[in-house]
Motif scaffolding. Sequence first.
Motif, short mmCIF file in Angstrom:
data_model
loop_
_atom_site.label_atom_id
_atom_site.label_comp_id
_atom_site.label_asym_id
_atom_site.label_seq_id
_atom_site.Cartn_x
_atom_site.Cartn_y
_atom_site.Cartn_z
N GLU A 46 -43.43 -12.42 -17.64
CA GLU A 46 -42.65 -11.90 -16.53
C GLU A 46 -42.41 -10.40 -16.65
N TYR A 59 -38.70 1.09 -12.22
CA TYR A 59 -38.49 -0.17 -11.51
C TYR A 59 -38.07 -1.22 -12.54
N TYR A 60 -37.17 -2.09 -12.13
CA TYR A 60 -36.63 -3.09 -13.05
C TYR A 60 -36.55 -4.46 -12.40
N ALA A 61 -36.73 -5.47 -13.23
CA ALA A 61 -36.42 -6.82 -12.78
C ALA A 61 -34.91 -6.93 -12.60
N ASP A 62 -34.49 -7.75 -11.65
CA ASP A 62 -33.06 -7.89 -11.39
C ASP A 62 -32.31 -8.36 -12.63
N SER A 63 -32.97 -9.16 -13.45
CA SER A 63 -32.32 -9.74 -14.62
C SER A 63 -31.96 -8.72 -15.69
N LYS A 65 -31.64 -5.18 -14.79
CA LYS A 65 -31.14 -3.96 -14.16
C LYS A 65 -29.73 -3.65 -14.65
N GLY A 66 -29.51 -2.41 -15.03
CA GLY A 66 -28.20 -1.99 -15.53
C GLY A 66 -28.04 -2.17 -17.02
N ARG A 67 -28.95 -2.90 -17.66
CA ARG A 67 -28.86 -3.11 -19.11
C ARG A 67 -30.03 -2.47 -19.85
N ASP A 90 -32.80 -13.07 -23.09
CA ASP A 90 -33.74 -11.95 -23.20
C ASP A 90 -34.74 -12.16 -24.33
N SER A 106 -45.22 -4.99 -10.47
CA SER A 106 -44.51 -6.03 -11.21
C SER A 106 -45.40 -7.21 -11.57
#
Length: 124
Positions: A46, A59-63, A65-67, A90, A106
């Motif tokens: 993934e 670009y980031y996967a939603d899972s 994002k922010g981390r 993770d 992606s």
Amino acid sequence: QEQLVESGGGLVQAGGSLRLSCAASGRTFSRYAKGWFRQAPGKEREFVAAINWSGTSTYYADSVKGRFTISRDNANNMMYLQMNSLKPEDAAVYYCAADRWGRAGSSPETYDYWGQGTQVTVSS
């Protein structure tokens, strides 16, 4: 021979941090988009994050994002993934990849070169 080599994986407690590195050699990957993917046992590979060749778009996967934060250092042919606030979900083998067409997509199919992977384990 073109090569991508990941490092920096390991065992970390939930809530902790790790920084993954991807070293490129044998080819100038500086104009390639790059990405990070992960694969847990029994699951498909993934998308995690991607970055364009100049580092100006990420670009980031939603899972994640922010981390997680993806970055690159073209002068040294390096790419990084800073992972903070790690969760047990993770845990996976993390792969870096390079896309010669610069798409920073992606989908794994858009990437032409892959590293061998580095294991990330997160204990709860």
